[in-house]
Write a protein that holds these residues in place. Structure first.
Motif, PDB file in Angstrom:
ATOM      1  N   ARG A 118     -13.683 -28.559 -16.948  1.00 18.03           N
ATOM      2  CA  ARG A 118     -13.614 -27.885 -18.245  1.00 18.03           C
ATOM      3  C   ARG A 118     -13.930 -28.895 -19.340  1.00 18.03           C
ATOM      4  O   ARG A 118     -13.457 -30.037 -19.321  1.00 18.03           O
ATOM      5  N   VAL A 119     -14.768 -28.512 -20.305  1.00 19.64           N
ATOM      6  CA  VAL A 119     -15.088 -29.360 -21.441  1.00 19.64           C
ATOM      7  C   VAL A 119     -15.229 -28.499 -22.692  1.00 19.64           C
ATOM      8  O   VAL A 119     -15.465 -27.287 -22.614  1.00 19.64           O
ATOM      9  N   ILE A 120     -15.075 -29.158 -23.826  1.00 19.28           N
ATOM     10  CA  ILE A 120     -15.477 -28.573 -25.098  1.00 19.28           C
ATOM     11  C   ILE A 120     -16.785 -29.245 -25.482  1.00 19.28           C
ATOM     12  O   ILE A 120     -16.859 -30.477 -25.560  1.00 19.28           O
ATOM     13  N   TYR A 121     -17.814 -28.463 -25.689  1.00 17.01           N
ATOM     14  CA  TYR A 121     -19.077 -29.026 -26.150  1.00 17.01           C
ATOM     15  C   TYR A 121     -19.129 -28.946 -27.666  1.00 17.01           C
ATOM     16  O   TYR A 121     -18.859 -27.896 -28.262  1.00 17.01           O
ATOM     17  N   LEU A 122     -19.500 -30.056 -28.312  1.00 16.68           N
ATOM     18  CA  LEU A 122     -19.643 -30.113 -29.765  1.00 16.68           C
ATOM     19  C   LEU A 122     -20.997 -30.690 -30.142  1.00 16.68           C
ATOM     20  O   LEU A 122     -21.429 -31.702 -29.576  1.00 16.68           O
ATOM     21  N   ASP A 123     -21.655 -30.075 -31.108  1.00 17.18           N
ATOM     22  CA  ASP A 123     -22.849 -30.670 -31.688  1.00 17.18           C
ATOM     23  C   ASP A 123     -22.453 -31.883 -32.522  1.00 17.18           C
ATOM     24  O   ASP A 123     -21.297 -32.040 -32.931  1.00 17.18           O
ATOM     25  N   LYS A 132      -5.717 -27.150 -29.858  1.00 15.09           N
ATOM     26  CA  LYS A 132      -5.655 -25.694 -30.043  1.00 15.09           C
ATOM     27  C   LYS A 132      -6.875 -25.022 -29.417  1.00 15.09           C
ATOM     28  O   LYS A 132      -6.765 -23.976 -28.775  1.00 15.09           O
ATOM     29  N   LEU A 133      -8.043 -25.622 -29.623  1.00 13.23           N
ATOM     30  CA  LEU A 133      -9.272 -25.075 -29.042  1.00 13.23           C
ATOM     31  C   LEU A 133      -9.275 -25.255 -27.533  1.00 13.23           C
ATOM     32  O   LEU A 133      -9.668 -24.351 -26.781  1.00 13.23           O
ATOM     33  N   TRP A 134      -8.823 -26.413 -27.072  1.00 15.83           N
ATOM     34  CA  TRP A 134      -8.766 -26.703 -25.644  1.00 15.83           C
ATOM     35  C   TRP A 134      -7.866 -25.719 -24.903  1.00 15.83           C
ATOM     36  O   TRP A 134      -8.115 -25.388 -23.744  1.00 15.83           O
ATOM     37  N   SER A 135      -6.838 -25.243 -25.554  1.00 22.76           N
ATOM     38  CA  SER A 135      -5.833 -24.389 -24.907  1.00 22.76           C
ATOM     39  C   SER A 135      -6.256 -22.932 -24.802  1.00 22.76           C
ATOM     40  O   SER A 135      -5.558 -22.124 -24.169  1.00 22.76           O
ATOM     41  N   ILE A 136      -7.376 -22.561 -25.395  1.00 20.02           N
ATOM     42  CA  ILE A 136      -7.832 -21.170 -25.343  1.00 20.02           C
ATOM     43  C   ILE A 136      -8.318 -20.847 -23.924  1.00 20.02           C
ATOM     44  O   ILE A 136      -9.205 -21.520 -23.400  1.00 20.02           O
ATOM     45  N   PRO A 137      -7.763 -19.836 -23.290  1.00 13.71           N
ATOM     46  CA  PRO A 137      -8.173 -19.518 -21.909  1.00 13.71           C
ATOM     47  C   PRO A 137      -9.490 -18.753 -21.866  1.00 13.71           C
ATOM     48  O   PRO A 137      -9.836 -18.011 -22.796  1.00 13.71           O
ATOM     49  N   ASP A 194     -20.947 -11.425 -22.469  1.00 13.64           N
ATOM     50  CA  ASP A 194     -19.918 -11.882 -21.525  1.00 13.64           C
ATOM     51  C   ASP A 194     -19.368 -13.239 -21.958  1.00 13.64           C
ATOM     52  O   ASP A 194     -19.227 -14.163 -21.165  1.00 13.64           O
ATOM     53  N   VAL A 195     -19.063 -13.346 -23.252  1.00 14.80           N
ATOM     54  CA  VAL A 195     -18.539 -14.576 -23.835  1.00 14.80           C
ATOM     55  C   VAL A 195     -17.089 -14.351 -24.250  1.00 14.80           C
ATOM     56  O   VAL A 195     -16.751 -13.307 -24.810  1.00 14.80           O
ATOM     57  N   GLU A 196     -16.237 -15.313 -23.961  1.00 14.49           N
ATOM     58  CA  GLU A 196     -14.858 -15.247 -24.444  1.00 14.49           C
ATOM     59  C   GLU A 196     -14.877 -15.418 -25.956  1.00 14.49           C
ATOM     60  O   GLU A 196     -15.298 -16.456 -26.479  1.00 14.49           O
ATOM     61  N   ALA A 197     -14.443 -14.389 -26.660  1.00 14.87           N
ATOM     62  CA  ALA A 197     -14.503 -14.429 -28.121  1.00 14.87           C
ATOM     63  C   ALA A 197     -13.416 -15.348 -28.675  1.00 14.87           C
ATOM     64  O   ALA A 197     -12.228 -15.141 -28.441  1.00 14.87           O
ATOM     65  N   ILE A 198     -13.829 -16.368 -29.398  1.00 15.34           N
ATOM     66  CA  ILE A 198     -12.928 -17.321 -30.036  1.00 15.34           C
ATOM     67  C   ILE A 198     -12.965 -17.089 -31.539  1.00 15.34           C
ATOM     68  O   ILE A 198     -14.003 -16.709 -32.091  1.00 15.34           O
ATOM     69  N   ASP A 199     -11.844 -17.304 -32.186  1.00 15.31           N
ATOM     70  CA  ASP A 199     -11.760 -17.079 -33.628  1.00 15.31           C
ATOM     71  C   ASP A 199     -12.876 -17.812 -34.363  1.00 15.31           C
ATOM     72  O   ASP A 199     -13.180 -18.965 -34.063  1.00 15.31           O
ATOM     73  N   LYS A 200     -13.452 -17.134 -35.348  1.00 13.31           N
ATOM     74  CA  LYS A 200     -14.598 -17.688 -36.079  1.00 13.31           C
ATOM     75  C   LYS A 200     -14.255 -18.954 -36.857  1.00 13.31           C
ATOM     76  O   LYS A 200     -15.159 -19.690 -37.275  1.00 13.31           O
ATOM     77  N   ARG A 201     -12.989 -19.225 -37.064  1.00 15.04           N
ATOM     78  CA  ARG A 201     -12.602 -20.446 -37.765  1.00 15.04           C
ATOM     79  C   ARG A 201     -13.087 -21.695 -37.029  1.00 15.04           C
ATOM     80  O   ARG A 201     -13.219 -22.766 -37.618  1.00 15.04           O
ATOM     81  N   TRP A 202     -13.373 -21.541 -35.720  1.00 15.66           N
ATOM     82  CA  TRP A 202     -13.759 -22.682 -34.906  1.00 15.66           C
ATOM     83  C   TRP A 202     -15.253 -22.986 -34.954  1.00 15.66           C
ATOM     84  O   TRP A 202     -15.732 -23.857 -34.224  1.00 15.66           O
ATOM     85  N   CYS A 233     -11.085 -38.610 -13.961  1.00 18.31           N
ATOM     86  CA  CYS A 233     -10.547 -37.402 -13.347  1.00 18.31           C
ATOM     87  C   CYS A 233      -9.093 -37.110 -13.751  1.00 18.31           C
ATOM     88  O   CYS A 233      -8.462 -36.229 -13.181  1.00 18.31           O
ATOM     89  N   ASP A 234      -8.553 -37.853 -14.693  1.00 15.27           N
ATOM     90  CA  ASP A 234      -7.182 -37.642 -15.159  1.00 15.27           C
ATOM     91  C   ASP A 234      -7.018 -36.200 -15.647  1.00 15.27           C
ATOM     92  O   ASP A 234      -7.677 -35.781 -16.596  1.00 15.27           O
ATOM     93  N   PRO A 235      -6.138 -35.409 -15.032  1.00 18.25           N
ATOM     94  CA  PRO A 235      -6.004 -33.989 -15.398  1.00 18.25           C
ATOM     95  C   PRO A 235      -5.355 -33.758 -16.754  1.00 18.25           C
ATOM     96  O   PRO A 235      -5.400 -32.643 -17.276  1.00 18.25           O
ATOM     97  N   SER A 236      -4.751 -34.786 -17.345  1.00 16.22           N
ATOM     98  CA  SER A 236      -4.094 -34.608 -18.639  1.00 16.22           C
ATOM     99  C   SER A 236      -5.051 -34.734 -19.817  1.00 16.22           C
ATOM    100  O   SER A 236      -4.667 -34.514 -20.968  1.00 16.22           O
ATOM    101  N   LEU A 237      -6.312 -35.064 -19.548  1.00 14.54           N
ATOM    102  CA  LEU A 237      -7.262 -35.330 -20.628  1.00 14.54           C
ATOM    103  C   LEU A 237      -7.799 -34.050 -21.266  1.00 14.54           C
ATOM    104  O   LEU A 237      -8.036 -33.044 -20.602  1.00 14.54           O
ATOM    105  N   VAL A 238      -8.006 -34.118 -22.563  1.00 13.10           N
ATOM    106  CA  VAL A 238      -8.787 -33.124 -23.292  1.00 13.10           C
ATOM    107  C   VAL A 238     -10.203 -33.672 -23.349  1.00 13.10           C
ATOM    108  O   VAL A 238     -10.430 -34.782 -23.854  1.00 13.10           O
ATOM    109  N   ARG A 239     -11.159 -32.936 -22.829  1.00 10.05           N
ATOM    110  CA  ARG A 239     -12.513 -33.454 -22.646  1.00 10.05           C
ATOM    111  C   ARG A 239     -13.483 -32.847 -23.656  1.00 10.05           C
ATOM    112  O   ARG A 239     -13.534 -31.637 -23.832  1.00 10.05           O
TER     113      ARG A 239
END
Length: 363
Positions: free
Chosen positions: A174-179, A190-195, A287-295, A67-73
């Motif tokens: 909040r998480v970043i899901y990756l295949d 950088k990806l984690w910081s996108i609101p 209804d998706v937050e559009a993120i740059d296609k580079r990601w 539950c550490d709030p400083s983690l990038v998940r």
């Protein structure tokens, strides 16, 4: 991309093709199989440390406070079939992260898998990795899965991303899901910081030029009610292999049940053919937050039926994604790689012949 391409060329000159582990998930830990032998398939990655300015996180290596709030998940699925890809993906994330010690991996494995053995494999490659393995009951979705254009898309673990809000601790919002078939060549922070603005639940690169109608059958579009799910929206195709997810909003909106609802309709009506992707398009399209296609430079594995070589699109790239039938480790094993597969090879920790010397060139 020039430095990466140059490194890949050097890597090709130093390394021979490798041989992937092609075991069934249930074989790990069975009598007659050796966990030490499986662990020895992977080299130990370099120790990546935080750079200046990183927040101090709680806990110790290999675990700590979930539950550490400083983690990038980061959430990923974990099984033997894609294990080599997962290890390479983790390696790429750590190598390019500005604060690698602040990254926590949430791995989702089949509840029937030998989680202790899987954890041992990860620790052998990444001794200081902060992670936890969660067991996924495949019975939750198995009865709702229908045949797809490719058998691999019918694997129940492909649907685990819909259950992250239930599997992970309530404190994880909040998480970043990756295949498992991705490589990062940029800082994950950088990806984690996108609101995610407004009430949006997920963010992902969108491709509004793609023919959205082809992802659903004539049975769907000819129905008088089903297409109304997109009424008042401008839905665009997005790939679910890279997503920023707000699990707090997911839980509040009971999005698991919404996705299951479309899967139940699919069992009766056959409204799509592409596995776990269409339910996400139905629930979140428009209804998706559009993120740059580079990601998410996806499609590097060809399409879902034919294994073909594809070139990188022009412009900056942060994530390379071998979605499609062809996987880089398989093509390398067959000595039939595509040019882009050599980019993946520089993150491969598989301990095949000559790999130790090659891997040292990229530490």
């Amino acid at each position: 991309m020039r430095p990466i391409l140059a490194a890949a060329v050097c890597f090709v000159l130093l390394r021979s093709c490798t041989y992937a582990i092609r075991s069934l998930p249930g074989e790990l830990g069975r009598a007659g199989s050796s966990r030490d032998e499986v662990r020895a398939e992977f080299l130990e990655a370099p120790e990546y440390r935080n750079g200046p300015g990183c927040r101090v996180s709680d806990g110790d290596a290999g675990g700590g406070s979930v539950c550490d709030p400083s983690l990038v998940r980061i959430a990923m699925t974990l099984d033997l079939e894609y294990l080599r890809g997962t290890v390479a993906a983790v390696h790429s994330v750590l190598k390019h992260a500005s604060c690698p010690e602040n990254i926590f991996f949430h791995f989702i494995a089949s509840a029937s898998a030998n989680q202790e053995s899987l954890a041992g494999i990860l620790r052998s490659a990444f001794p200081s990795l902060r992670f936890k393995i969660y067991g996924f009951d495949e019975g939750l979705v198995r009865h709702m899965i229908t045949s797809s254009v490719r058998q691999a898309l019918e694997n129940p673990l492909n649907y685990a991303r819909s259950y992250l809000a239930d599997l992970l601790e309530p404190c994880v919002e909040r998480v970043i899901y990756l295949d498992s078939d991705v490589i990062l060549v940029d800082d994950i922070l950088k990806l984690w910081s996108i609101p995610l603005t407004g009430s949006r639940v997920i963010g992902a690169p969108q491709y509004c030029h793609a023919n959205f109608t082809k992802y659903f059958s004539e049975e769907f579009w000819s129905d008088t009610e089903l297409p109304k799910v997109f009424a008042g929206k401008r839905p665009c195709y997005f790939n679910t292999g890279v997503m920023v997810m707000d699990l707090g909003r997911w839980r509040e909106g009971n999005y698991r049940r919404r996705i299951e609802g479309w899967m139940e309709i699919q069992r009766e009506r056959r409204i799509y053919q592409l596995g776990s992707l269409p339910p996400f398009l139905l629930v979140f399209g428009g209804d998706v937050e559009a993120i740059d296609k580079r990601w998410n430079q996806h499609g590097l594995g060809g399409d879902n039926v034919v294994n073909t070589c594809r070139k990188l699109h022009p412009g900056p790239v942060s994530v390379l994604h071998w979605s499609g039938k062809g996987k880089p480790w398989t093509r390398l094993d067959l000595n039939m790689p595509c040019p882009v597969d050599y980019l993946w090879m520089s993150y491969d920790l598989h301990s095949s012949k000559d790999s130790s010397t090659a891997a040292q060139q990229f530490q």
